[in-house]
Design a protein around this motif. Sequence first.
Motif, PDB file in Angstrom:
ATOM      1  N   ALA A 255       0.834  -1.207   0.000  1.00 30.97           N
ATOM      2  CA  ALA A 255       0.000   0.000   0.000  1.00 30.97           C
ATOM      3  C   ALA A 255       0.866   1.253   0.000  1.00 30.97           C
ATOM      4  CB  ALA A 255      -0.940  -0.020   1.195  1.00 30.97           C
ATOM      5  N   ALA A 256       1.903   1.260   0.858  1.00 37.88           N
ATOM      6  CA  ALA A 256       2.783   2.432   0.923  1.00 37.88           C
ATOM      7  C   ALA A 256       3.580   2.581  -0.363  1.00 37.88           C
ATOM      8  CB  ALA A 256       3.712   2.320   2.130  1.00 37.88           C
ATOM      9  N   SER A 257       4.087   1.494  -0.899  1.00 41.23           N
ATOM     10  CA  SER A 257       4.925   1.559  -2.089  1.00 41.23           C
ATOM     11  C   SER A 257       4.134   1.997  -3.317  1.00 41.23           C
ATOM     12  CB  SER A 257       5.566   0.197  -2.351  1.00 41.23           C
ATOM     13  OG  SER A 257       6.365  -0.215  -1.252  1.00 41.23           O
ATOM     14  N   SER A 258       2.903   1.562  -3.428  1.00 40.70           N
ATOM     15  CA  SER A 258       2.118   1.872  -4.624  1.00 40.70           C
ATOM     16  C   SER A 258       1.678   3.322  -4.679  1.00 40.70           C
ATOM     17  CB  SER A 258       0.897   0.951  -4.690  1.00 40.70           C
ATOM     18  OG  SER A 258       0.060   1.156  -3.565  1.00 40.70           O
ATOM     19  N   ALA A 260       3.741   5.822  -3.776  1.00 37.23           N
ATOM     20  CA  ALA A 260       4.933   6.671  -3.771  1.00 37.23           C
ATOM     21  C   ALA A 260       5.160   7.361  -5.106  1.00 37.23           C
ATOM     22  CB  ALA A 260       6.154   5.842  -3.397  1.00 37.23           C
ATOM     23  N   SER A 261       4.779   6.709  -6.220  1.00 39.39           N
ATOM     24  CA  SER A 261       5.009   7.309  -7.525  1.00 39.39           C
ATOM     25  C   SER A 261       4.118   6.637  -8.550  1.00 39.39           C
ATOM     26  CB  SER A 261       6.479   7.151  -7.943  1.00 39.39           C
ATOM     27  OG  SER A 261       6.741   5.838  -8.401  1.00 39.39           O
ATOM     28  N   PRO A 262       3.868   7.279  -9.702  1.00 37.85           N
ATOM     29  CA  PRO A 262       3.062   6.640 -10.756  1.00 37.85           C
ATOM     30  C   PRO A 262       3.660   5.320 -11.222  1.00 37.85           C
ATOM     31  CG  PRO A 262       3.306   8.987 -11.186  1.00 37.85           C
ATOM     32  CD  PRO A 262       4.212   8.677 -10.034  1.00 37.85           C
ATOM     33  N   PHE A 263       4.975   5.196 -11.205  1.00 42.40           N
ATOM     34  CA  PHE A 263       5.611   3.959 -11.641  1.00 42.40           C
ATOM     35  C   PHE A 263       5.198   2.795 -10.741  1.00 42.40           C
ATOM     36  CE2 PHE A 263       8.971   0.812 -11.225  1.00 42.40           C
ATOM     37  CZ  PHE A 263       9.274   0.505 -12.549  1.00 42.40           C
ATOM     38  N   PHE A 264       5.343   2.976  -9.436  1.00 40.07           N
ATOM     39  CA  PHE A 264       5.018   1.877  -8.522  1.00 40.07           C
ATOM     40  C   PHE A 264       3.507   1.673  -8.409  1.00 40.07           C
ATOM     41  CE2 PHE A 264       9.387   2.665  -7.206  1.00 40.07           C
ATOM     42  CZ  PHE A 264       9.868   1.371  -7.081  1.00 40.07           C
ATOM     43  N   ARG A 265       2.740   2.719  -8.636  1.00 39.59           N
ATOM     44  CA  ARG A 265       1.284   2.538  -8.631  1.00 39.59           C
ATOM     45  C   ARG A 265       0.865   1.644  -9.789  1.00 39.59           C
ATOM     46  NH1 ARG A 265       0.036   7.282  -7.658  1.00 39.59           N
ATOM     47  NH2 ARG A 265      -0.124   8.142  -9.771  1.00 39.59           N
ATOM     48  N   ALA A 266       1.436   1.862 -10.963  1.00 40.87           N
ATOM     49  CA  ALA A 266       1.106   1.010 -12.105  1.00 40.87           C
ATOM     50  C   ALA A 266       1.671  -0.393 -11.925  1.00 40.87           C
ATOM     51  CB  ALA A 266       1.663   1.638 -13.388  1.00 40.87           C
ATOM     52  N   LEU A 268       2.418  -2.071  -8.988  1.00 42.63           N
ATOM     53  CA  LEU A 268       1.923  -2.871  -7.862  1.00 42.63           C
ATOM     54  C   LEU A 268       0.408  -2.862  -7.723  1.00 42.63           C
ATOM     55  CD1 LEU A 268       4.565  -1.760  -5.198  1.00 42.63           C
ATOM     56  CD2 LEU A 268       4.624  -3.800  -6.654  1.00 42.63           C
ATOM     57  N   ALA A 269      -0.284  -1.897  -8.340  1.00 45.52           N
ATOM     58  CA  ALA A 269      -1.736  -1.828  -8.168  1.00 45.52           C
ATOM     59  C   ALA A 269      -2.467  -1.743  -9.500  1.00 45.52           C
ATOM     60  CB  ALA A 269      -2.100  -0.628  -7.296  1.00 45.52           C
ATOM     61  N   GLY A 270      -1.735  -1.987 -10.594  1.00 42.26           N
ATOM     62  CA  GLY A 270      -2.364  -1.913 -11.904  1.00 42.26           C
ATOM     63  C   GLY A 270      -2.658  -3.284 -12.473  1.00 42.26           C
ATOM     64  N   SER A 271      -2.573  -3.362 -13.796  1.00 45.55           N
ATOM     65  CA  SER A 271      -2.924  -4.605 -14.488  1.00 45.55           C
ATOM     66  C   SER A 271      -1.712  -5.462 -14.815  1.00 45.55           C
ATOM     67  CB  SER A 271      -3.668  -4.270 -15.788  1.00 45.55           C
ATOM     68  OG  SER A 271      -2.875  -3.428 -16.617  1.00 45.55           O
ATOM     69  N   PHE A 272      -0.520  -5.074 -14.335  1.00 46.74           N
ATOM     70  CA  PHE A 272       0.664  -5.877 -14.585  1.00 46.74           C
ATOM     71  C   PHE A 272       0.664  -7.116 -13.689  1.00 46.74           C
ATOM     72  CE2 PHE A 272       1.979  -1.616 -15.934  1.00 46.74           C
ATOM     73  CZ  PHE A 272       2.485  -1.890 -17.195  1.00 46.74           C
ATOM     74  N   ALA A 273       1.448  -8.109 -14.102  1.00 44.27           N
ATOM     75  CA  ALA A 273       1.518  -9.355 -13.330  1.00 44.27           C
ATOM     76  C   ALA A 273       2.083  -9.122 -11.943  1.00 44.27           C
ATOM     77  CB  ALA A 273       2.374 -10.372 -14.093  1.00 44.27           C
ATOM     78  N   HIS A 295      13.465   3.196   1.477  1.00 40.78           N
ATOM     79  CA  HIS A 295      13.113   4.141   2.535  1.00 40.78           C
ATOM     80  C   HIS A 295      12.138   5.190   2.011  1.00 40.78           C
ATOM     81  CE1 HIS A 295      15.791   3.272   6.066  1.00 40.78           C
ATOM     82  NE2 HIS A 295      16.372   2.505   5.152  1.00 40.78           N
ATOM     83  N   HIS A 296      12.402   5.701   0.820  1.00 40.28           N
ATOM     84  CA  HIS A 296      11.538   6.736   0.263  1.00 40.28           C
ATOM     85  C   HIS A 296      10.145   6.189  -0.010  1.00 40.28           C
ATOM     86  CE1 HIS A 296      11.059  10.678  -1.698  1.00 40.28           C
ATOM     87  NE2 HIS A 296      10.260  10.043  -2.544  1.00 40.28           N
ATOM     88  N   LEU A 297      10.052   4.959  -0.477  1.00 43.67           N
ATOM     89  CA  LEU A 297       8.741   4.360  -0.761  1.00 43.67           C
ATOM     90  C   LEU A 297       7.874   4.271   0.491  1.00 43.67           C
ATOM     91  CD1 LEU A 297       9.594   1.398  -3.195  1.00 43.67           C
ATOM     92  CD2 LEU A 297       8.783   3.689  -3.764  1.00 43.67           C
TER      93      LEU A 297
END
Length: 428
Positions: A255-258, A260-266, A268-273, A295-297
């Motif tokens: 939840a925290a990592s997704s 942090a940025s559009p990259f990790f949102r796509a 970890l919480a998108g349609s990728f495997a 740490h930043h995530l």
Amino acid sequence: MIWIPNLQKPWGRKGPALLLLSRFSQAPDPSGALVTGPARSLLAYVTAPGPPSPHALRILARLTCNPACLKAFVRSYGAALLAWLVLGVTSDDWPTLRARPPSLRSQHWELGEMLLQNLTVQAESPFGVGTLTHLLLSGSPEDRVACALTLPFICRKPSLWRRLLLDQGDLQLLLSALTRPAPHPLFLFFAADSLSCLQGLVSPTVSPALPPATPLDPDPPSHCHYEPLLGLDPIPAPDLHFLLDSGLRLPAQRAASSTASPFFRALLAGSFAEAQMDLVPLRGLSPSAAWPILHHLHGCRGCGATLRPIPPPGQPLLGSEAEEALEAAGRFLLPGLEEELEEAVGRIHLGSQGGPESVGEVFRLGRPWLAAHCARWTLGPGQCPRKRALALVGLVEAAGEEAGPLTEALLAVVMGVEEGSKGPSLDS
């Protein structure tokens, strides 16, 4: 009967030479015979240990007060040599610094101020303005560069140096000459002092938006949000692990990592495997470079994690884990982490532990904010003139054939342009 002066007293053993130079200096136009070579010898003579010869001082004063010598002083970088005396150094101090007693430095400062003031009077007279304007508009490229370099030392009227140096584009000419074959063996030393002097004329007060000459002491580390996940019994327990190329698994919260940025949102919480995986690979990251990212995530800001991948001063930054972490922060769309890493690089390599040799290393990273930081460190007020020159030499070597970023950074600092604004362009 012809009167012959006593050459041993008070003239001393060097009396014949000084007497001959004195006679030449009283000619209507002694510039061609005395300014280019003998004037430098006289400066070396009067700045040697021991009391300076009053006769040599009078010769130098006579030359700097003669309007006919102004052009020769400008073309031969004589004013830059005089500026060294004001800074408390002589030509013997480059590149190796020589220890000099404070009384001698004070003596040189007074001598340099007097001679520079004489040249300033000539430069700001109608004849001097015409001479300088002719050099800048009709002189050879070498003469134009020499004149642009000299103007900050001898022109103190804002309307005059702005018209001669800024409005006609000769500052850009000087900056462009930094990365070309040097027209004088000490050109970069002269240029470093000239640009620093001009920066003080253009913007006497340093803009707070520009990076300071010396980084401030770091704030106390803030609370770390990621360290609890590394314990034996973490609360809350990690629901995700990142797998590095080395095989190391780093725990994380999805939840925290997704968020942090559009990259990790796509990711970890998108349609990728990876959104359905508990072990997500992160390619191209060493453990030290991944440390500040994890740490930043998880919301860490200023906890000290950004210091881990940065090598100490004296070690190269190109190819280091610091460069790897900066590249990864950009690849993962983490601009806040990029800023933290750049600040950490500046604090370590351009702080109290760093030196002029670190400036070129930092510039090689190719980061605009750090390039401005390097320029500010080099031209900042109060900087040792020898360190300033060594830093500029390092910047020129680091820039190589790509002179644009260096000239833009130096121009922005000289002109006091605030970070983030469009700023002056060398093409304008």
